[in-house]
Write a protein that holds these residues in place. Structure first.
Motif, PDB file in Angstrom:
ATOM      1  N   MET A   1      -2.999 -15.873  12.379  1.00 39.80           N
ATOM      2  CA  MET A   1      -4.422 -15.636  12.687  1.00 39.80           C
ATOM      3  C   MET A   1      -5.221 -15.709  11.386  1.00 39.80           C
ATOM      4  SD  MET A   1      -6.245 -12.239  14.270  1.00 39.80           S
ATOM      5  CE  MET A   1      -5.075 -12.063  15.583  1.00 39.80           C
ATOM      6  N   ASP A   2      -6.295 -16.568  11.380  1.00 40.16           N
ATOM      7  CA  ASP A   2      -7.071 -16.693  10.147  1.00 40.16           C
ATOM      8  C   ASP A   2      -8.047 -15.528  10.020  1.00 40.16           C
ATOM      9  OD1 ASP A   2      -9.233 -17.225  11.845  1.00 40.16           O
ATOM     10  OD2 ASP A   2      -8.953 -19.393  11.711  1.00 40.16           O
ATOM     11  N   LEU A   3      -8.672 -15.458   8.836  1.00 37.29           N
ATOM     12  CA  LEU A   3      -9.554 -14.321   8.538  1.00 37.29           C
ATOM     13  C   LEU A   3     -10.727 -14.245   9.502  1.00 37.29           C
ATOM     14  CD1 LEU A   3      -9.816 -14.137   4.633  1.00 37.29           C
ATOM     15  CD2 LEU A   3      -8.956 -12.405   6.188  1.00 37.29           C
ATOM     16  N   GLN A   4     -11.343 -15.413   9.802  1.00 33.78           N
ATOM     17  CA  GLN A   4     -12.531 -15.421  10.658  1.00 33.78           C
ATOM     18  C   GLN A   4     -12.201 -14.895  12.060  1.00 33.78           C
ATOM     19  OE1 GLN A   4     -14.487 -19.202  10.803  1.00 33.78           O
ATOM     20  NE2 GLN A   4     -16.216 -18.467  12.031  1.00 33.78           N
ATOM     21  N   ARG A   5     -11.068 -15.347  12.607  1.00 35.22           N
ATOM     22  CA  ARG A   5     -10.697 -14.888  13.949  1.00 35.22           C
ATOM     23  C   ARG A   5     -10.367 -13.397  13.941  1.00 35.22           C
ATOM     24  NH1 ARG A   5      -5.452 -16.683  17.513  1.00 35.22           N
ATOM     25  NH2 ARG A   5      -6.046 -15.589  19.420  1.00 35.22           N
ATOM     26  N   VAL A  39      -2.195  -8.243   4.723  1.00 34.54           N
ATOM     27  CA  VAL A  39      -2.936  -8.811   3.598  1.00 34.54           C
ATOM     28  C   VAL A  39      -4.324  -9.263   4.049  1.00 34.54           C
ATOM     29  CG1 VAL A  39      -2.928 -10.592   1.807  1.00 34.54           C
ATOM     30  CG2 VAL A  39      -0.773  -9.524   2.529  1.00 34.54           C
ATOM     31  N   ARG A  40      -4.400  -9.868   5.241  1.00 36.06           N
ATOM     32  CA  ARG A  40      -5.705 -10.318   5.762  1.00 36.06           C
ATOM     33  C   ARG A  40      -6.607  -9.117   6.051  1.00 36.06           C
ATOM     34  NH1 ARG A  40      -2.124 -13.804   8.722  1.00 36.06           N
ATOM     35  NH2 ARG A  40      -2.129 -15.895   7.789  1.00 36.06           N
ATOM     36  N   LEU A  41      -6.008  -8.053   6.586  1.00 39.94           N
ATOM     37  CA  LEU A  41      -6.802  -6.826   6.803  1.00 39.94           C
ATOM     38  C   LEU A  41      -7.378  -6.322   5.487  1.00 39.94           C
ATOM     39  CD1 LEU A  41      -4.678  -4.687   9.315  1.00 39.94           C
ATOM     40  CD2 LEU A  41      -6.986  -5.564   9.704  1.00 39.94           C
ATOM     41  N   SER A  82       7.187  -7.202   6.130  1.00 34.93           N
ATOM     42  CA  SER A  82       8.124  -7.962   5.294  1.00 34.93           C
ATOM     43  C   SER A  82       7.996  -7.537   3.838  1.00 34.93           C
ATOM     44  CB  SER A  82       7.850  -9.458   5.414  1.00 34.93           C
ATOM     45  OG  SER A  82       6.615  -9.776   4.786  1.00 34.93           O
ATOM     46  N   GLN A  83       9.035  -7.813   3.053  1.00 31.52           N
ATOM     47  CA  GLN A  83       9.018  -7.453   1.632  1.00 31.52           C
ATOM     48  C   GLN A  83       7.918  -8.220   0.901  1.00 31.52           C
ATOM     49  OE1 GLN A  83      11.030  -4.917   0.553  1.00 31.52           O
ATOM     50  NE2 GLN A  83       9.624  -5.035  -1.178  1.00 31.52           N
ATOM     51  N   ASP A  84       7.696  -9.496   1.310  1.00 31.23           N
ATOM     52  CA  ASP A  84       6.632 -10.297   0.677  1.00 31.23           C
ATOM     53  C   ASP A  84       5.270  -9.647   0.910  1.00 31.23           C
ATOM     54  OD1 ASP A  84       8.451 -12.088  -0.269  1.00 31.23           O
ATOM     55  OD2 ASP A  84       8.108 -13.594   1.301  1.00 31.23           O
ATOM     56  N   ASP A  85       5.028  -9.204   2.156  1.00 34.72           N
ATOM     57  CA  ASP A  85       3.745  -8.566   2.452  1.00 34.72           C
ATOM     58  C   ASP A  85       3.594  -7.265   1.674  1.00 34.72           C
ATOM     59  OD1 ASP A  85       3.120 -10.617   4.096  1.00 34.72           O
ATOM     60  OD2 ASP A  85       2.939  -9.432   5.940  1.00 34.72           O
ATOM     61  N   LYS A  86       4.674  -6.520   1.549  1.00 32.22           N
ATOM     62  CA  LYS A  86       4.608  -5.270   0.775  1.00 32.22           C
ATOM     63  C   LYS A  86       4.241  -5.565  -0.674  1.00 32.22           C
ATOM     64  CE  LYS A  86       7.708  -2.203   3.363  1.00 32.22           C
ATOM     65  NZ  LYS A  86       8.903  -1.326   3.301  1.00 32.22           N
ATOM     66  N   ASP A  87       4.870  -6.615  -1.235  1.00 35.18           N
ATOM     67  CA  ASP A  87       4.568  -6.980  -2.631  1.00 35.18           C
ATOM     68  C   ASP A  87       3.098  -7.352  -2.794  1.00 35.18           C
ATOM     69  OD1 ASP A  87       7.183  -6.542  -3.355  1.00 35.18           O
ATOM     70  OD2 ASP A  87       7.786  -8.656  -3.143  1.00 35.18           O
ATOM     71  N   LEU A  88       2.579  -8.134  -1.836  1.00 32.31           N
ATOM     72  CA  LEU A  88       1.173  -8.547  -1.913  1.00 32.31           C
ATOM     73  C   LEU A  88       0.218  -7.364  -1.780  1.00 32.31           C
ATOM     74  CD1 LEU A  88       1.303 -11.867   0.147  1.00 32.31           C
ATOM     75  CD2 LEU A  88       0.637 -11.641  -2.252  1.00 32.31           C
ATOM     76  N   VAL A  89       0.550  -6.439  -0.877  1.00 26.28           N
ATOM     77  CA  VAL A  89      -0.286  -5.247  -0.707  1.00 26.28           C
ATOM     78  C   VAL A  89      -0.299  -4.436  -1.992  1.00 26.28           C
ATOM     79  CG1 VAL A  89      -0.463  -3.023   0.468  1.00 26.28           C
ATOM     80  CG2 VAL A  89      -0.060  -5.103   1.791  1.00 26.28           C
ATOM     81  N   ARG A  90       0.886  -4.226  -2.584  1.00 29.93           N
ATOM     82  CA  ARG A  90       0.953  -3.433  -3.816  1.00 29.93           C
ATOM     83  C   ARG A  90       0.186  -4.097  -4.952  1.00 29.93           C
ATOM     84  NH1 ARG A  90       6.666  -1.930  -2.192  1.00 29.93           N
ATOM     85  NH2 ARG A  90       7.301  -3.948  -3.033  1.00 29.93           N
ATOM     86  N   ASN A  92      -2.475  -6.025  -4.711  1.00 31.49           N
ATOM     87  CA  ASN A  92      -3.924  -6.126  -4.502  1.00 31.49           C
ATOM     88  C   ASN A  92      -4.637  -4.801  -4.271  1.00 31.49           C
ATOM     89  OD1 ASN A  92      -4.641  -9.159  -4.367  1.00 31.49           O
ATOM     90  ND2 ASN A  92      -2.772  -9.012  -3.145  1.00 31.49           N
ATOM     91  N   ILE A  93      -3.953  -3.840  -3.687  1.00 25.60           N
ATOM     92  CA  ILE A  93      -4.641  -2.610  -3.287  1.00 25.60           C
ATOM     93  C   ILE A  93      -5.200  -1.860  -4.493  1.00 25.60           C
ATOM     94  CG2 ILE A  93      -2.593  -1.110  -3.290  1.00 25.60           C
ATOM     95  CD1 ILE A  93      -3.725   0.166  -0.716  1.00 25.60           C
ATOM     96  N   LEU A  94      -4.523  -1.953  -5.642  1.00 21.57           N
ATOM     97  CA  LEU A  94      -5.008  -1.258  -6.835  1.00 21.57           C
ATOM     98  C   LEU A  94      -6.322  -1.862  -7.323  1.00 21.57           C
ATOM     99  CD1 LEU A  94      -1.604  -0.935  -8.732  1.00 21.57           C
ATOM    100  CD2 LEU A  94      -2.776   0.831  -7.426  1.00 21.57           C
TER     101      LEU A  94
END
Length: 1033
Positions: A1-5, A39-41, A82-90, A92-94
Motif C-alpha cells: 500500500m502506497d503512502l497516498q492510499r 515505516v509508511r505510518l 520483520s527485522q528489516d522494518d524494526k531496523d528502519l523504525v529504529r 528514523n524514529i529518533l
C-alpha cells in the motif's frame, strides 16, 4: 500500500459515517502486517502536508501496533514485524521525534519506551552513542528526550539489572552537567529552555532513585550538581507567563522544575542522607551530604514556604515535598537546631493555616460534595496533600520534640478555641476552629497518654467539640464528628458517651453529604468502644436504613467497614436483618464493581476497595448467623451470581473474599444445593489455570463439598466430580514448575477423599498413590514429605491390604517405609521431633501404621510387624504427651483469649499457628463457637512464609478441618486392633510380645490402660450428650 492510499484510509477511519469507518479499520487490520507498513505510518506521522488529525490517528495506530507486536508476550508466537522494518523504525524514529508537534511526540515517546524496553542494549547498541553525540550537537532536545526514557527503564532496577545505567551515566553525565549549567544561567529563559531543565531533572531522578551511580560519588562532580539544584531552588519564578488558573499553573514548566528539584533533594536526603547506614561508602556519603548540603537545602525550603505567609502561590505538591523534608529533619539534632529559630513562624503561620478549611475546600464542598468526600478518604490524595503533610510534620515534631513544643502548641490551640467562643456569631473564625479541631484529632494518641491533657479530654470534647454538632457551618459539623470518633474510647462519665453516640448517629441524616460520611467514620469507633449494646440496639433499624441510603449515594469503603463492625458486635442478633443486609450489600457490590471497571485505567481505588468491603461484610453476616442454617437457604440465591462471576478471571481482585463466602455457604447450609455444586468446576478450572496462589483457600470449600456432600460427590457423573478432582490434583502434583510450597494442599485433598469416602473409592487408591510416590521422589521440603507420607498412611487406614499391594506393585514398599521410619526418628537440635509435629500428623500416622497390624503373616512378616508395632507405640505416647501439654496450656489461658483454640508449642514461634480444637466433649454454644472458629481458621488458610527447615511445615492447620477420624480414638483403635490380632493368631501375638524390649512392653501396658480410660470417657461423653439433647428437646 502506497503512502497516498494509506493516508486516504486513515482519513476514512476518522469519518463520521460508521460504514466508512469500519471499512477503513478493516483495511488497516488487513495491511498492518505488510512489509514497510510501520515505516509508511511513521512517514505520515512526520509529514507536515497531512492533516494533523490524520497524523494523530496514525501515531496512535502506530503506538498500539508497536506495543502489541514489537515483542510478543508469547515466546512461541511469531513476530508480526520483520527485522528489516524494526531496523528502519529504529533508524528514523529518533530523527522524527523533534520534528513532530508535542501531541504526536507523546505517542512516539510511548513507542520508544516499548522499543527501548525490548531492544536496549542488545538489539540497539547504537542508541547510547547516538544520545552522546547529539548531546554535543544541535539535537539536544531529542537526545534528552531519549536519555530520559533510557534512564527510566532502569529506575526501579537493582543489582545486576541496573548495570547498564552506570554506562549511561559514564557516557552522558559529563555532557549533561555542562548543558544543565548553561541552561540554568540563561537570563530570562524561554519556556522551551525550562522544558530542557525539567528533562534533565527527570533524568537525574531516574538515575539516583534506587542507588547513586559511583560516578556521582566524586566530590567535585556531586558538588557541581548540587550547586545547580541550589540555584534552581533560589531562583525566583517569573511572574510573566504564569497561567492564572491554579490547575494549569501547577503544571507550568517553572513550577514543575521546582517540584522535581525538591523531589530529588528529598530522595537524596531520606534514602542516602541517613548517617546510620551500615555500608561504609554510603555512610561517608551521608555524612558529607548532611554536613555540606542538607542545611542549605533546609534554608531554601523554609524560604519557599514563606511565600505562603505572604499570600503567594506554591503548588500543593511542592508544599507536600518540602514538609516531608522538614519532617525528616526533626529527629536530626543538627537540622533541628537550624529549624528552631524559625519554628514558631513555621508552626503557627504556615503549618496551622495549612490545616484550616480553605477557599478550595469550600468550593469543592459546595460544587461537588461527592468529590470532596472522595478526596478526603483517598490514600493516594493523602500522599500529595499539603494538609496531610502538615499534620504529619506536627505529629512528628510533637512526638520527637514534644517536651519543648507540645505545651506551646496546645496553648495556641486553646487561644483559638477561646477566641472562637467569645466572638459574635457572624464573626466567629470558623475555619480556624476547623483547623484547631483537626489538630486535636490528629494528636489524639499523644493527648490520650499525656497528663494533664489526658484527664481533661472529656471536658474539652463537651466544651469545644460536641457543641459543633449543631453548628450552622457544615464543615464544622463534619469535623466535630470526626474528632468525636478519634476520642470515642476514652472514659466518659454519666451519659456523655450515650449522648455522643446518638449525636454521631444522627449525623447520618445530616443534609450535607460530607457530614454524613464523617459521621459513619466516627460511628465505627463508637460501636467498637460501646460496652452496653443496648445503647445501639434501640436505634439499630434506623442506623441500617441510613447506612444503605448513604451507600446508594457514595462509594466509600469506610461505610462498609462500619457496617461490618456493627454486624460483628451484634452477632446472631443481626439475624432479622441478615437477608436485607446481604441483598443491599450484593447490590452495592455490583455497583462498586461497575465503577471500578469503568475506572480501571484510573488511579481511584475507591470503588474496588468498597467492593471488597461489601464481600467482607457479607462474610461477617454469614458468620454471625451460622447457627441458623435455614437463613443460608434464603441468602444463597442472593450471593450465587456474585460467586459465579467472581470465581472466574473477572474476580481475581476479590477471589479470596469470594472463596470465604463459598466456604461459609458450603459449611453452614443444611445441605449443599445443586446450584452451589455448579461452582465446583469454576474452582477447579481457576486452580489449574491461574489461581494456584489461592490453593489453600480453595481447599476449604472443596473439603466441604466432599465431606458434607459425600453421596453427591460419589454418585454424580455429569459432571464427574471424582474425575474432575483427580485431573486437577494430578496436573498440579505433576507440574515441575510448581514449588513444594505451592502444592501442599493437594495431598490434603487426597486425605479428604480417603477419609470421607472409606470403602467407596477403591479404584482411586492406586492413581493417587502413584502421583504421591512420584512427587515424593523429587520433594525437598520436609513438610511436603510429611504430607505425602500421610497420603500413604491414609491409604493404609482406608484399606491396608489394598494399599500395601499397590506399594508392592510399584516396588517401593521398602523405600517408602524406610523413609517414613527415618522421618519419625529425626529430631532437631532442641530434641523435639523434626517431622510429623502436629497432633493431626501423629494421629494419621498412628491410624495408618495400626491398620497394618491387622494383616496376616503372608502380608506382614514378623520383622515388619515388630517394627511397625514399636513405631505405633512411640507415636501414641508422643501423641498422648502432646495432648496433655496442650490441655495444660489450655487451663493456663483465659477462655476468651483464643476463642476456643489452643496454640501448640511444637510450632516454634511460627506464623502458621497450629491450633488445638475442642473435641467431641464440647456441646451447646461452646461447640457451636468452636465449629465456627474452625471454619474461620480454615478460611484464613495460613501459609508458610519462609523456607528454612524449622518453619516450612508451619502451614495450614489440618486440625481445623472436620474429618471422620475426629471420631476415632487412636488409643482405642490400637488396643482393639491388637485384641483382634491376639484372638485370630495367638501364636503370632505371643511371638510379638516376647520379642519386645522391656521399655516397649511398659509402653504397651501404659497405652492399654490409657485406652480403657479413654473408652470410659467416650462412653460418659455420649451419655451426657444424649441427656443434654433430651433436655433441649
Amino acid at each position: 500500500m502506497d503512502l497516498q492510499r494509506l493516508a486516504v484510509i486513515l482519513q476514512a477511519a476518522l469519518s463520521h459515517n460508521l460504514d466508512e469507518r469500519k471499512a477503513a479499520e478493516e483495511s488497516l487490520n488487513q495491511f498492518q502486517c505488510a512489509p514497510r507498513h510501520l515505516v509508511r505510518l511513521l512517514q505520515i506521522i512526520v509529514d507536515g502536508n497531512c492533516d494533523l488529525p490524520v497524523r494523530q490517528f496514525a501515531s496512535i495506530h502506530f503506538k498500539n501496533f508497536v506495543a502489541k507486536n514489537w515483542s510478543p508476550n508469547d515466546s512461541g508466537e511469531m513476530s508480526k514485524i520483520s527485522q528489516d522494518d524494526k531496523d528502519l523504525v529504529r533508524q528514523n524514529i529518533l530523527l522524527f521525534l523533534v520534528q513532530v508537534p508535542p501531541r504526536l511526540r507523546v505517542q512516539l515517546g510511548e513507542c520508544l519506551k516499548t522499543i527501548i524496553g525490548c531492544d536496549y542494549p542488545e538489539q540497539w547498541p547504537g542508541l547510547l552513542p547516538w544520545v552522546k553525540h547529539n548531546l554535543q550537537d544541535q539535537q539536544v532536545y531529542g537526545a534528552l528526550f531519549v536519555l530520559r526514557i533510557l534512564c527510566r527503564k532502569y529506575e526501579f532496577k537493582s543489582d545486576e539489572e541496573r548495570a547498564p545505567v552506570y554506562l549511561i551515566v559514564e557516557e552522558t553525565f559529563v555532557h549533561l552537567l555542562n548543558i544543565f549549567n548553561k541552561l540554568v544561567h540563561i537570563g530570562n529563559p524561554s519556556i522551551d529552555v525550562v522544558e530542557l531543565i525539567k528533562l534533565i531533572c527527570k533524568i537525574f531522578w531516574s538515575s539516583i532513585y534506587l542507588e547513586i551511580p559511583k560516578q556521582l560519588y566524586e566530590a567535585t562532580v556531586f558538588n557541581a550538581w548540587m550547586v545547580i539544584f541550589l540555584n534552581i531552588l533560589e531562583m525566583p519564578i517569573p511572574l510573566e507567563g504564569q497561567p492564572a488558573d491554579p490547575e494549569q499553573r501547577k503544571s507550568w514548566g517553572w513550577w514543575k522544575v521546582k517540584k522535581w528539584t525538591v523531589h530529588i533533594l528529598n530522595r537524596l536526603y531520606t534514602r542516602f542522607g541517613d548517617t546510620r547506614l551500615h555500608n561504609p561508602e554510603n555512610k561517608a556519603f551521608a555524612q558529607m551530604f548532611m554536613k555540606t548540603y542538607a542545611g542549605k537545602f533546609l534554608e531554601c525550603h523554609l524560604n519557599l514556604l514563606d511565600a505562603i505567609r505572604a499570600g503567594g502561590y506554591l503548588p500543593d505538591r511542592v508544599i507536600n515535598l518540602i514538609l516531608q523534608y522538614l519532617s525528616n529533619s526533626v529527629s536530626k539534632s543538627s537540622m533541628y537546631q537550624l529549624l528552631q529559630p524559625r519554628l514558631g513562624v513555621l508552626l503557627f503561620e504556615i503549618i496551622f493555616p495549612l490545616m484550616c478549611f480553605n477557599d478550595n475546600d469550600q468550593k469543592l464542598w459546595d460544587e461537588d460534595p461527592h468529590e470532596y468526600v472522595r478526596k478526603g478518604y483517598d490514600i493516594v490524595e493523602d500522599l500529595y496533600s499539603p494538609r496531610t503533610a502538615a499534620m504529619d510534620f506536627l505529629s512528628e515534631l510533637l512526638r520527637k520534640r514534644g517536651k519543648e513544643n507540645l505545651q506551646k502548641f496546645i496553648n495556641f490551640i486553646v487561644e483559638i478555641l477561646s477566641r472562637y467562643d467569645v466572638a459574635p456569631l457572624e464573626q466567629k473564625p470558623y475555619r480556624q476552629k476547623d483547623g484547631a479541631l483537626l489538630a486535636i484529632g490528629a494528636l489524639c494518641d499523644r493527648l490520650k497518654q499525656t497528663e494533664p491533657y489526658k484527664s481533661e479530654l472529656e471536658g474539652m470534647l463537651l466544651r469545644h467539640v460536641f457543641p459543633e454538632f449543631r453548628s450552622p457551618v457544615g464543615h464544622l459539623r463534619a469535623k466535630a464528628a470526626w474528632v468525636a470518633g478519634q476520642y470515642a474510647n476514652i472514659d466518659f462519665s454519666g451519659k456523655n458517651f450515650q449522648t455522643a453516640l446518638h449525636t454521631v448517629a444522627a449525623g447520618l441524616r445530616d443534609p450535607e453529604l460530607p457530614v454524613r460520611v464523617d459521621s459513619v467514620f466516627a460511628l465505627r469507633s463508637f460501636v467498637e468502644a460501646c460496652q452496653d449494646l443496648g445503647e445501639i440496639r434501640q436505634i439499630l433499624p434506623q442506623l441500617l436504613d441510613d447506612f444503605f441510603k448513604l451507600m446508594n449515594e457514595v462509594e466509600n469503603e469506610d461505610l462498609v467497614f462500619t457496617l461490618e463492625t456493627i454486624v460483628d458486635k451484634f452477632g446472631e442478633e443481626m439475624a432479622p436483618y441478615a437477608l436485607g443486609l446481604c441483598q443491599n450489600l450484593a447490590d452495592s457490590f455490583w455497583r462498586f464493581m461497575s465503577t471500578a471497571e469503568v475506572d480501571e485505567e484510573g488511579d481511584d481505588p475507591g470503588g474496588a476497595l468498597a467492593a471488597v468491603g461489601c464481600l467482607r461484610a457479607i462474610s461477617t453476616i454469614l458468620e454471625s448467623v451460622h447457627r441458623l442454617p435455614h437463613l443460608f437457604v434464603r441468602i444463597e440465591p442472593i450471593l450465587l451470581p456474585i460467586m459465579r462471576r467472581m470465581l472466574t478471571t473477572d474476580g481475581q481482585e476479590v477471589f479470596e473474599e469470594v472463596l470465604e463466602i463459598v466456604s461459609y455457604t458450603t459449611f453452614f447450609s443444611p445441605t449443599i444445593s445443586l446450584e452451589m455444586w455448579s461452582l465446583w468446576p469454576l474452582l477447579v478450572e481457576a486452580l489449574v489455570d491461574w489461581a494456584i496462589d489461592f490453593f489453600s483457600n480453595v481447599l476449604v470449600p472443596l473439603d466441604n463439598y466432599i465431606s458434607r456432600g459425600t453421596a453427591h460427590f460419589l454418585t454424580c457423573k455429569d459432571p464427574d466430580y471424582q474425575q474432575s478432582l483427580w485431573n486437577m490434583v494430578a496436573t498440579i502434583m505433576a507440574d515441575k514448575n510448581l514449588e513444594d510450597g505451592d502444592i501442599q494442599p493437594a495431598p490434603k485433598l487426597i486425605e479428604v477423599v480417603f477419609q470421607n469416602c472409606k470403602g467407596q473409592v477403591d479404584n482411586w487408591v492406586e492413581p493417587y498413590l502413584r502421583i504421591t510416590i512420584e512427587r515424593l521422589r523429587r520433594t525437598a521440603k520436609p513438610y511436603l514429605k510429611c504430607l505425602l507420607i500421610q497420603v500413604v498412611a491414609n491409604a493404609l487406614y482406608y484399606n491396608p491390604t489394598l494399599a500395601l499391594n499397590i506399594l508392592h506393585k510399584f516396588g517401593v514398599t521398602a523405600k517408602v517405609f524406610g523413609l517414613w521410619f527415618q522421618m519419625l526418628q529425626q529430631v532437631k537440635k532442641s530434641g523435639t521431633r523434626a517431622n510429623f509435629r502436629r497432633k493431626h500428623d501423629k494421629k494419621v500416622c498412628c491410624l495408618g501404621l495400626t491398620s497394618l497390624l491387622s494383616l496376616p503373616t503372608d502380608q506382614l512378616p514378623a520383622e515388619a510387624l515388630g517394627r511397625i508395632f514399636r513405631a505405633a507405640l512411640e507415636l501414641l505416647v508422643a501423641y498422648k504427651d502432646q495432648l496433655a501439654e496442650a490441655a495444660k496450656d489450655d487451663e493456663a489461658e483465659d477462655d476468651d483469649d483464643m476463642g476456643g483454640f489452643q496454640i501448640d508449642d511444637e510450632y516454634d514461634g511460627d506464623d502458621g499457628s497450629d491450633k488445638e480444637m475442642g473435641g467431641e466433649e464440647e456441646d451447646g454454644d461452646e461447640a457451636d463457637n468452636i465449629r465456627l472458629q474452625k471454619l474461620a481458621a480454615q478460611a484464613k488458610a495460613f501459609r508458610p512464609e519462609d523456607d528454612d527447615d524449622d518453619s516450612d511445615d508451619d502451614s495450614s492447620d489440618d486440625e481445623e478441618f472436620q474429618s471422620p477420624i475426629d471420631e476415632v480414638d487412636p488409643f482405642v483403635f490400637f488396643v482393639d486392633t491388637i485384641k483382634v490380632l491376639q484372638a485370630s493368631d495367638p501364636l503370632r501375638f505371643q511371638n510379638l510380645t516376647q520379642t519386645l524390649e522391656f521399655n516397649y512392653q511398659a509402653l504397651g501396658n501404659g497405652v492399654a490402660q490409657h485406652a480403657e480410660q479413654r473408652r470410659a470417657e467416650i462412653e460418659k461423653e455420649k451419655l451426657e450428650k444424649k441427656a443434654s439433647s433430651a433436655t433441649a428437646a
